[in-house]
Design a protein around this motif. Structure first.
Motif, PDB file in Angstrom:
ATOM      1  N   VAL A 102       0.847  -1.177  -0.228  1.00 27.17           N
ATOM      2  CA  VAL A 102      -0.003  -0.022  -0.047  1.00 27.17           C
ATOM      3  C   VAL A 102       1.015   1.374   0.157  1.00 27.17           C
ATOM      4  CG1 VAL A 102      -1.822   1.426   1.278  1.00 27.17           C
ATOM      5  CG2 VAL A 102      -2.002  -1.136   1.455  1.00 27.17           C
ATOM      6  N   LEU A 103       0.619   2.140  -0.957  1.00 27.47           N
ATOM      7  CA  LEU A 103       1.199   3.602  -0.955  1.00 27.47           C
ATOM      8  C   LEU A 103       0.180   4.354  -0.316  1.00 27.47           C
ATOM      9  CD1 LEU A 103       2.861   3.244  -4.545  1.00 27.47           C
ATOM     10  CD2 LEU A 103       3.754   2.720  -2.269  1.00 27.47           C
ATOM     11  N   PRO A 104       0.193   4.674   0.808  1.00 25.18           N
ATOM     12  CA  PRO A 104      -0.653   5.624   1.511  1.00 25.18           C
ATOM     13  C   PRO A 104      -0.959   6.893   0.963  1.00 25.18           C
ATOM     14  CG  PRO A 104       0.480   4.844   3.125  1.00 25.18           C
ATOM     15  CD  PRO A 104       1.213   4.441   1.832  1.00 25.18           C
ATOM     16  N   GLU A 105       0.277   7.705   0.556  1.00 25.67           N
ATOM     17  CA  GLU A 105       0.044   8.897  -0.053  1.00 25.67           C
ATOM     18  C   GLU A 105      -0.468   9.008  -1.570  1.00 25.67           C
ATOM     19  OE1 GLU A 105       4.136   7.229  -0.999  1.00 25.67           O
ATOM     20  OE2 GLU A 105       2.711   7.223   0.502  1.00 25.67           O
ATOM     21  N   ASP A 106      -0.433   7.872  -2.157  1.00 21.64           N
ATOM     22  CA  ASP A 106      -1.058   7.923  -3.537  1.00 21.64           C
ATOM     23  C   ASP A 106      -2.295   7.002  -3.541  1.00 21.64           C
ATOM     24  OD1 ASP A 106       1.208   9.258  -4.465  1.00 21.64           O
ATOM     25  OD2 ASP A 106       2.346   7.396  -4.592  1.00 21.64           O
ATOM     26  N   ARG A 153       9.736  -5.136   0.749  1.00 24.09           N
ATOM     27  CA  ARG A 153      10.990  -4.141   0.634  1.00 24.09           C
ATOM     28  C   ARG A 153      10.968  -4.201  -0.881  1.00 24.09           C
ATOM     29  NH1 ARG A 153      13.706  -6.364   5.999  1.00 24.09           N
ATOM     30  NH2 ARG A 153      12.464  -5.394   7.756  1.00 24.09           N
ATOM     31  N   TYR A 154      11.184  -5.348  -1.219  1.00 18.35           N
ATOM     32  CA  TYR A 154      11.815  -5.474  -2.772  1.00 18.35           C
ATOM     33  C   TYR A 154      10.808  -4.872  -3.681  1.00 18.35           C
ATOM     34  CZ  TYR A 154      13.931  -7.893  -6.816  1.00 18.35           C
ATOM     35  OH  TYR A 154      14.701  -8.306  -8.137  1.00 18.35           O
ATOM     36  N   PHE A 155       9.507  -4.834  -3.566  1.00 18.98           N
ATOM     37  CA  PHE A 155       8.488  -4.388  -4.493  1.00 18.98           C
ATOM     38  C   PHE A 155       8.004  -2.987  -4.160  1.00 18.98           C
ATOM     39  CE2 PHE A 155       8.538  -8.916  -5.787  1.00 18.98           C
ATOM     40  CZ  PHE A 155       8.562  -8.843  -7.143  1.00 18.98           C
ATOM     41  N   TYR A 156       8.418  -2.417  -2.894  1.00 23.76           N
ATOM     42  CA  TYR A 156       8.099  -1.230  -2.710  1.00 23.76           C
ATOM     43  C   TYR A 156       8.198  -0.145  -3.776  1.00 23.76           C
ATOM     44  CZ  TYR A 156       6.182   2.734   0.254  1.00 23.76           C
ATOM     45  OH  TYR A 156       5.681   3.970   0.651  1.00 23.76           O
ATOM     46  N   ARG A 157       9.566  -0.002  -3.950  1.00 24.13           N
ATOM     47  CA  ARG A 157       9.945   1.084  -4.741  1.00 24.13           C
ATOM     48  C   ARG A 157       9.643   0.562  -6.167  1.00 24.13           C
ATOM     49  NH1 ARG A 157      16.439   2.277  -3.873  1.00 24.13           N
ATOM     50  NH2 ARG A 157      15.772   3.812  -5.898  1.00 24.13           N
ATOM     51  N   ASP A 158       9.489  -0.432  -6.603  1.00 24.13           N
ATOM     52  CA  ASP A 158       8.839  -0.855  -7.948  1.00 24.13           C
ATOM     53  C   ASP A 158       7.662  -0.472  -7.914  1.00 24.13           C
ATOM     54  OD1 ASP A 158       9.061  -2.617 -10.484  1.00 24.13           O
ATOM     55  OD2 ASP A 158       7.310  -3.598  -9.469  1.00 24.13           O
ATOM     56  N   THR A 159       6.536  -0.589  -6.829  1.00 16.12           N
ATOM     57  CA  THR A 159       5.354  -0.309  -6.911  1.00 16.12           C
ATOM     58  C   THR A 159       5.247   1.160  -7.086  1.00 16.12           C
ATOM     59  OG1 THR A 159       4.856  -2.244  -5.682  1.00 16.12           O
ATOM     60  CG2 THR A 159       3.295  -0.491  -5.669  1.00 16.12           C
ATOM     61  N   ALA A 192       3.470   3.186 -10.179  1.00 12.87           N
ATOM     62  CA  ALA A 192       2.360   4.037  -9.806  1.00 12.87           C
ATOM     63  C   ALA A 192       2.592   5.561 -10.668  1.00 12.87           C
ATOM     64  CB  ALA A 192       2.043   3.994  -8.368  1.00 12.87           C
ATOM     65  N   GLU A 193       3.828   5.979 -10.406  1.00 10.22           N
ATOM     66  CA  GLU A 193       4.257   7.266 -10.815  1.00 10.22           C
ATOM     67  C   GLU A 193       4.365   7.354 -12.173  1.00 10.22           C
ATOM     68  OE1 GLU A 193       7.277   8.352  -8.463  1.00 10.22           O
ATOM     69  OE2 GLU A 193       6.246   8.862  -6.529  1.00 10.22           O
ATOM     70  N   LYS A 194       4.892   6.384 -12.956  1.00 13.85           N
ATOM     71  CA  LYS A 194       5.476   6.495 -14.268  1.00 13.85           C
ATOM     72  C   LYS A 194       4.727   5.658 -15.393  1.00 13.85           C
ATOM     73  CE  LYS A 194       8.952   8.798 -12.858  1.00 13.85           C
ATOM     74  NZ  LYS A 194       9.285  10.194 -13.277  1.00 13.85           N
ATOM     75  N   MET A 195       3.682   4.676 -14.989  1.00 17.31           N
ATOM     76  CA  MET A 195       2.906   4.098 -15.897  1.00 17.31           C
ATOM     77  C   MET A 195       1.656   4.214 -15.842  1.00 17.31           C
ATOM     78  SD  MET A 195       5.328   0.473 -15.428  1.00 17.31           S
ATOM     79  CE  MET A 195       4.689  -0.431 -16.891  1.00 17.31           C
ATOM     80  N   GLU A 196       0.705   4.153 -16.850  1.00 20.85           N
ATOM     81  CA  GLU A 196      -0.490   4.629 -16.783  1.00 20.85           C
ATOM     82  C   GLU A 196      -1.396   3.318 -16.138  1.00 20.85           C
ATOM     83  OE1 GLU A 196      -1.894   5.396 -20.924  1.00 20.85           O
ATOM     84  OE2 GLU A 196      -0.504   7.043 -21.105  1.00 20.85           O
ATOM     85  N   LYS A 197      -2.369   3.582 -15.760  1.00 24.17           N
ATOM     86  CA  LYS A 197      -3.199   2.638 -15.077  1.00 24.17           C
ATOM     87  C   LYS A 197      -3.717   1.682 -16.128  1.00 24.17           C
ATOM     88  CE  LYS A 197      -5.390   5.499 -11.460  1.00 24.17           C
ATOM     89  NZ  LYS A 197      -6.644   5.829 -10.861  1.00 24.17           N
ATOM     90  N   GLY A 198      -3.767   0.325 -15.787  1.00 25.38           N
ATOM     91  CA  GLY A 198      -4.077  -0.794 -16.589  1.00 25.38           C
ATOM     92  C   GLY A 198      -2.804  -1.429 -17.109  1.00 25.38           C
ATOM     93  N   ASN A 199      -1.724  -0.650 -17.135  1.00 21.41           N
ATOM     94  CA  ASN A 199      -0.528  -1.407 -17.874  1.00 21.41           C
ATOM     95  C   ASN A 199       0.620  -1.148 -16.864  1.00 21.41           C
ATOM     96  OD1 ASN A 199      -1.369  -0.732 -20.416  1.00 21.41           O
ATOM     97  ND2 ASN A 199      -1.026   1.350 -20.415  1.00 21.41           N
ATOM     98  N   ARG A 200       0.297  -1.530 -15.404  1.00 21.57           N
ATOM     99  CA  ARG A 200       1.051  -1.674 -14.321  1.00 21.57           C
ATOM    100  C   ARG A 200       1.654  -2.758 -13.853  1.00 21.57           C
ATOM    101  NH1 ARG A 200      -1.901   3.276 -10.620  1.00 21.57           N
ATOM    102  NH2 ARG A 200      -1.087   5.190 -12.044  1.00 21.57           N
ATOM    103  N   GLY A 201       0.633  -3.748 -14.463  1.00 19.92           N
ATOM    104  CA  GLY A 201       1.017  -5.111 -13.821  1.00 19.92           C
ATOM    105  C   GLY A 201       2.091  -5.660 -14.241  1.00 19.92           C
ATOM    106  N   PHE A 202       2.630  -6.709 -13.282  1.00 15.77           N
ATOM    107  CA  PHE A 202       3.777  -7.557 -13.738  1.00 15.77           C
ATOM    108  C   PHE A 202       3.334  -9.020 -13.448  1.00 15.77           C
ATOM    109  CE2 PHE A 202       7.746  -9.799 -12.143  1.00 15.77           C
ATOM    110  CZ  PHE A 202       8.410  -9.487 -12.897  1.00 15.77           C
ATOM    111  N   ASN A 220      -7.357  -0.958  -7.075  1.00 11.95           N
ATOM    112  CA  ASN A 220      -8.103   0.448  -7.223  1.00 11.95           C
ATOM    113  C   ASN A 220      -8.224   0.937  -8.761  1.00 11.95           C
ATOM    114  OD1 ASN A 220      -8.185   0.560  -4.559  1.00 11.95           O
ATOM    115  ND2 ASN A 220      -6.610   1.950  -4.272  1.00 11.95           N
ATOM    116  N   GLU A 221      -7.602  -0.130  -9.539  1.00 10.95           N
ATOM    117  CA  GLU A 221      -7.834   0.487 -10.888  1.00 10.95           C
ATOM    118  C   GLU A 221      -8.976  -0.305 -11.687  1.00 10.95           C
ATOM    119  OE1 GLU A 221      -4.002  -0.163 -12.895  1.00 10.95           O
ATOM    120  OE2 GLU A 221      -2.882   1.145 -11.489  1.00 10.95           O
ATOM    121  N   ARG A 222      -9.724  -1.073 -11.142  1.00 13.19           N
ATOM    122  CA  ARG A 222     -10.812  -1.593 -11.790  1.00 13.19           C
ATOM    123  C   ARG A 222     -12.061  -0.576 -11.683  1.00 13.19           C
ATOM    124  NH1 ARG A 222     -11.135  -7.818  -9.211  1.00 13.19           N
ATOM    125  NH2 ARG A 222      -8.984  -8.451  -9.854  1.00 13.19           N
TER     126      ARG A 222
END
Length: 217
Positions: free
Chosen positions: A69-73, A113-119, A123-133, A215-217
């Motif tokens: 969870v990214l609280p600020e975003d 910890r590993y995926f926090y920065r990736d998340t 969230a900041e650089k990729m459009e909704k719907g294209n963020r999945g890995f 949240n992107e649904r």
């Protein structure tokens, strides 16, 4: 299995309800859907089922499921992964089975910890719907056919002599070409050495990983 996450303060009741509902749906989908693999875990396959049996030194952990969870975003990302351990000996299965809950808790922290920065980046650089890995490991390798002499007797390799390096045992896992997964496996291997002790786990194999962003649904 996942660690309990606190919902950030200030979220409206409707968002909290959505968080709970989507979380329950995600866990249910994880339990029903597994990444297809070519082998069954040791002891699970049989001639009747038609599923080859993995070597006894391969241990399939319970699925790793966690939420970032990214609280600020106000961003939430749910991750599920199939993680297998390649042990140095099948004799270590008992100790791994006994300590599995502690090991999985440590893995959950690693995933967080590993995926926090990736998340945050997605969230900041990729459009909704294209963020999945999504990742699926390469198919397992088939064990080599045993060698036989002229009389049809199986030929076994001679044991290594003093000063000679022992021939490596067959491993059904081809190396991954995905750098994200490769570095994750190295990190999880270090955690195994810390929790279980060095010399028990030969390698950590992420056989599949997928995420979803409710949240992107």
């Amino acid at each position: 299995m996942g660690e309990t996450r606190k919902v950030p303060q200030g979220w409206p009741a409707e968002r909290v309800l959505r968080f709970v509902v989507f979380g329950a749906m995600f866990v249910a989908s994880v339990l029903m859907v597994s990444v297809p693999v070519a082998y069954a875990s040791s002891g699970e396959g049989s001639a009747e089922s038609g599923e080859p049996v993995l070597p006894g030194n391969v241990f399939k952990l319970d699925k790793v499921v966690t939420t970032i969870v990214l609280p600020e975003d106000h961003v939430m990302r749910q991750i599920a992964a199939d993680v297998w351990l390649e042990l140095t000996s099948s004799e270590h299965r008992a100790v791994v089975s006994h300590i599995q809950p502690k090991l999985l808790n440590a893995f959950l922290r690693d995933f967080q910890r590993y995926f926090y920065r990736d998340t945050k980046y997605r969230a900041e650089k990729m459009e909704k719907g294209n963020r999945g890995f999504h990742y699926e490991a390469p198919p397992l390798l088939t064990p080599p056919e045993p060698k036989h002499d002229e009389d049809g007797n199986e030929i076994h390799d001679a044991p290594a002599k003093d000063g000679e390096e022992a021939k490596p045992e067959f491993s059904p896992f081809p190396p991954t070409t995905n750098q994200v997964i490769a570095f994750l496996q190295v990190r999880l291997k270090a955690t195994c050495d810390r929790v279980l002790g060095e010399g028990i786990v030969k390698s950590v194999q992420v056989r599949g990983l997928f995420d979803q962003w409710p949240n992107e649904r």
